[in-house]
Structure formats: C-alpha cells, structure tokens
Write an enzyme that holds these catalytic residues in place. Structure first.
Site, mmCIF file in Angstrom:
data_model
loop_
_atom_site.group_PDB
_atom_site.id
_atom_site.type_symbol
_atom_site.label_atom_id
_atom_site.label_comp_id
_atom_site.label_asym_id
_atom_site.label_seq_id
_atom_site.Cartn_x
_atom_site.Cartn_y
_atom_site.Cartn_z
ATOM 1 N N LYS A 186 -8.556 7.812 -6.896
ATOM 2 C CA LYS A 186 -8.203 6.119 -7.050
ATOM 3 C C LYS A 186 -8.102 5.704 -5.620
ATOM 4 C CE LYS A 186 -5.131 2.648 -8.938
ATOM 5 N NZ LYS A 186 -3.933 2.523 -9.689
ATOM 6 N N SER A 230 -4.323 -0.830 -13.325
ATOM 7 C CA SER A 230 -5.038 -1.135 -12.555
ATOM 8 C C SER A 230 -6.060 0.249 -12.269
ATOM 9 C CB SER A 230 -4.189 -1.182 -11.146
ATOM 10 O OG SER A 230 -3.573 0.004 -10.952
ATOM 11 N N SER A 261 -0.063 1.464 -15.383
ATOM 12 C CA SER A 261 -1.494 1.097 -14.726
ATOM 13 C C SER A 261 -1.983 2.762 -14.708
ATOM 14 C CB SER A 261 -1.418 0.907 -13.376
ATOM 15 O OG SER A 261 -1.190 -0.723 -13.564
#
Length: 493
Positions: free
Chosen positions: A78, A159, A183
């Site tokens: 990420k 997210s 998330s």
C-alpha cells in the site's frame, strides 16, 4: 495446470520450496498480470525489478538450502508505507515524486522474510475514504461487476482499495493494508477476500504515513485466512522506533491455526442489528452464527451499549489527529511546493496545501482543526475521548461473557463509483460496524461469507480480545471452511 497467479501466499511459498516451479516463474507471471490489469488502476507505481530480484534471490536460496519464510512470494505494498528509493505518496498529489531514503518497518520485515514487491498500491488520499475515490491518482475500480448486466464500475472499498482489488483480481497473492476505522476489513468484504487488523501495537507504525496515530494499524490482505496468518507473522514484532509498539514475542499463528473452536463463546451484539441494513446482510450473519455453532462454539447475545456513539466519536478523534499530522505538509521540506508570483511564506503554505490536498482531506483537516480549537476542545475532542473510553469499557465487560464477537463487516455490498461521493455522511456510514473495534484497539478480521442478489461479495467480521489474534484467525477459518466461498470476479480488464 493451475495458473501461477491463482496461487496464494502459502501455495507459492510451498511450491518454490518443493521445486514445483521457480520463484522467477511466479514473479514473471504476476508482473505480467499487473501489466495486463492496469485498467483497474490498482497500482500507482509498478516495481517489477524488485519482484524479480527477490525471486532470483529466492531461487538461489533454495539451491543453497537457505529459504526464508516468504521466499518466492511477490506482494503489493500500500502506498501509505514508505519504501526506500520508491515513490511513496499516500495517494496524494502533495507527495508526488517523494522517494524516501528509508524503509518502513513493516515492509522491511516482509522483504527480510524474502518477499518481493510488485509495486505501490493505490489508496484513498492519506487513507481518508471508504471507496478509493479520494486518491490523487484516480479511483481504483473493483474487479467485480453486478450480475444485472449493468456496466457501472464498482468501488473496491477504502482506504486499502488498491490492495483489495489487486488480491481479488489475482494480480497479487497478498498485500499490505492499513486500518484506521475499517480500511482493511471493509474493502476485503467488498471484493471477497480476507483481511485482518491486529491489536493496536502489533505492527510498527514507523514509516507509515500517519492519518490518526492512535488508530492506525497495519495488517495483511490475502486470498484466505491462512495466507493472512502467514503475512501477519512476518509483519509483526516490537520496534523501538515506534513508542506504541508492543514489546511482545510474535505468536506462531499459522502453526496454531485450527477451525476447531469447540467451547468458545461467540457474542452477537444486539446493537449491530440496525435499521436500514439490507436483509441479505442479516441473512448472511445468521448463517455465520450457524457455522460457528457447527464448529463447536456457544452463541450468546451480548450488549455493547455505547456502539451508537462510535461513529461520531471516530469522526471527531480521527480528523483531529489528522489535522495535526498533516500540518507537516507545507511545501518547505518535501513534496509539492507552489510559490505564488507575489506574497510571502504564508501565501506559499496556502497555495501549496490548496493545490496538493484533495477535497476530502481538506474537509477532515477543517473538522479536526475546528474540534481542537480553543472554544470547542472540551466540548468536542475531550468529550469524544471520554466516550472512546466508554466504548473500550463495553468491550472489556463483554469479554466476561464471551471470547469473540461476530458481526457483519459492512452495512452493504460494494456500491458504484460516484454513488455516495456527493454525500460524505452516507460514505462515513460504511464504517459503522468496523469503527468500534478500532476505537478499542482490538483485533478484528473480515472473511468472505457469500454473495448478495447482484452477485457481489458479503463479509463477516470476527472481533477478539486484545492480543488474541489466534482465536480471531481460528474463527475466521471455521467460517471460511463452512462458507465454501470460491466465487471470483470474471476477468474483464
């Protein structure tokens, strides 16, 4: 023969170890898959050279009898994790071009364990969002489609939407995510994969771009529970560079993984049966209850009376911490700088932040600054902290009557991109089931449990006591085995 990209973390690790294929072959297959799936916009930066170099090292290690725990496994990272020499933007234009000269602790641990990096995964800007639409680099598109024949692109959740989409689309066997208020869990549910947020402090936050420091926690996202256990072992551990890191040994979660949860008491919180949630969510929850009973668990109804205050509490505390953390992005030291033709330092600050931050980040900075201001600090921020303590106390009391909790992961299946972006409150409600565990710092996991009427995945969430990731993983495995979830998106990209 099974395509190499159909293999997850455990299968790749074991296949390389047993000589069924080389790590180089696996890495090349995944690199090609990433290139082919660029239409999903899951990656901000691709790093095939890193994945291939790690694969060559794995093949050499096998020849020398020195394989590591993740040798032969390429991962997606990420974009919230700083990676040395590789652009790390937290999904924001204000950090475009920023290449750290250091490595986050979590990614360093994964690479030390032998993993390679396929690239940096797209995400909501500074992890603020539930749909991956706030990214400065464009929205990630879910690999799933509704079965009604419509072509509306769907949100992969947020997210960690890039991580979720990459794993579900078989362009990465696993990925790192971060979870501040859901998330990891919500996007995992949206795309039919597994993801776990460990106890706060299990994984170091050092080198992770901060959103809300008292809530942010790294965790893995993968095809199944076993793969999550493998990755979590590699990611976890004490880090003296992080003052919130837990100085505890890392358990052997994979070795102790068992779907036998006989004698465990599973609580069903009555406050989670809320109005407006589709009946399909309730039905899959009821099936989950039956599956855990079948696995030997005792089901008990419990109460978490302050649950209804969790979401407003979160949306005071998280923006407050964000407004403080994001004050460092001012155009002076790194990232974007916009220098007006006229004006001084203050004008440069304003122009840089206006150009570099997206609307959602600006909204949360404004909320956070407001609740921290002199006239409202006690009325909002201090009160929210007190309610957070009450929410944590609810969990402490409920553990007297149960060992785990079972709830839905999200209040709906995936929605279309743009469907909720005009209504921030509707978007924030996506976190309603995930936020309480985050506020209390507890381990929580989402596992896929079925499909809704439009053929989209639905997830179930298991919440456990602090430091009890093992029982969370075990209950997840029990659900996984009984749900028999094998659905996957048809490749259209």
């Amino acid at each position: 023969m099974t395509a190499l990209t159909d293999l997850g973390v455990a299968a790749l690790r074991d296949g390389v170890r047993d000589g069924a294929f080389s790590a180089r072959e696996a890495a090349e297959a995944y690199v090609a898959a990433v290139e082919k799936a660029r239409g999903l916009n899951a990656f901000v930066v691709e790093t095939p050279e890193h994945a291939l170099a790690a694969a060559d090292a794995a093949d050499a290690a096998r020849a020398n009898g020195a394989l590591k725990p993740l040798s032969g496994v390429p991962l997606g990272i990420k974009d919230l994790f700083c990676t040395e020499g590789v652009q790390s933007t937290a999904g924001s234009r204000i950090l475009e071009g920023f290449r750290p000269n250091y490595e986050s602790t979590v990614s360093a641990k994964l690479f030390e364990a032998g993993a390679g990096m396929l690239g940096k995964l797209n995400m909501d800007e500074f992890a603020m969002g539930s749909s991956n639409e706030t990214s400065g680099y464009g929205a990630v598109i879910s690999p799933w489609k509704r079965n009604d024949g419509g072509n509306a692109p769907l949100a992969p959740g947020g997210s960690s939407g890039g991580s979720a989409a990459a794993v579900a689309a078989r362009i990465a066997p696993g990925a790192t995510g971060t979870d501040t208020g859901g998330s990891i869990r919500q996007p995992a549910a949206f795309v039919g994969i597994s993801g776990i947020k460990p106890t706060y402090g299990r994984c170091s936050r050092w080198g992770i771009v901060a959103f809300a420091s008292s809530l942010d926690q790294a965790g893995p996202m993968a095809r199944d529970v076993r793969d999550c256990a493998i990755l979590l072992e590699a990611m976890s551990g004490f880090d003296p560079k992080d003052s919130t890191s837990l100085d505890l040994p890392v358990p052997k979660w994979e070795a102790n993984l068992s779907a036998d949860i006989k004698g465990k008491r599973v609580g069903i919180p009555k406050e989670y049966r809320i109005d407006g949630v589709p009946e399909e969510i309730g039905r899959v929850w009821d099936r989950g209850i039956d599956w855990l009973e079948d696995a030997g668990a005792e089901i008990v109804e419990v109460s978490l009376p302050h649950t209804k205050y969790a979401l407003p509490t979160y949306y005071i505390i998280a923006p407050a911490e964000a407004s403080s953390n994001l004050a460092r992005y001012d155009g002076v030291r790194y990232g974007l700088r916009v220098q007006p033709d006229q004006g001084g330092l203050q004008d440069m600050y304003e122009a840089t932040r206006a150009a570099g931050f997206g609307p959602e980040v600006k909204r949360r900075i404004m909320i956070g600054t407001y609740v921290l201001s002199a006239g409202f600090y006690d009325a909002y921020f201090n009160r929210a902290q007190k309610v957070r303590a009450l929410i944590a106390r609810d969990f402490e009391r409920v553990w007297e009557s149960c060992d785990l909790l079972l709830t839905p992961t999200a209040p709906s299946a995936a929605f279309a991109l743009g469907e909720k972006s005009a209504d921030p409150i509707a978007m924030y409600l996506n976190d309603v089931f995930a936020v309480p565990a985050s506020l209390a710092g507890l381990p929580a996991m989402s596992v896929p449990a079925g499909l809704d009427g439009q053929g989209l995945p639905l997830g179930l969430q298991i919440v456990g006591k602090a430091l009890d990731e093992q029982n969370v993983l075990n209950a997840g495995l029990a659900i996984e085995e009984r749900a028999g979830f094998t659905a996957r998106p048809e490749a259209w990209w």
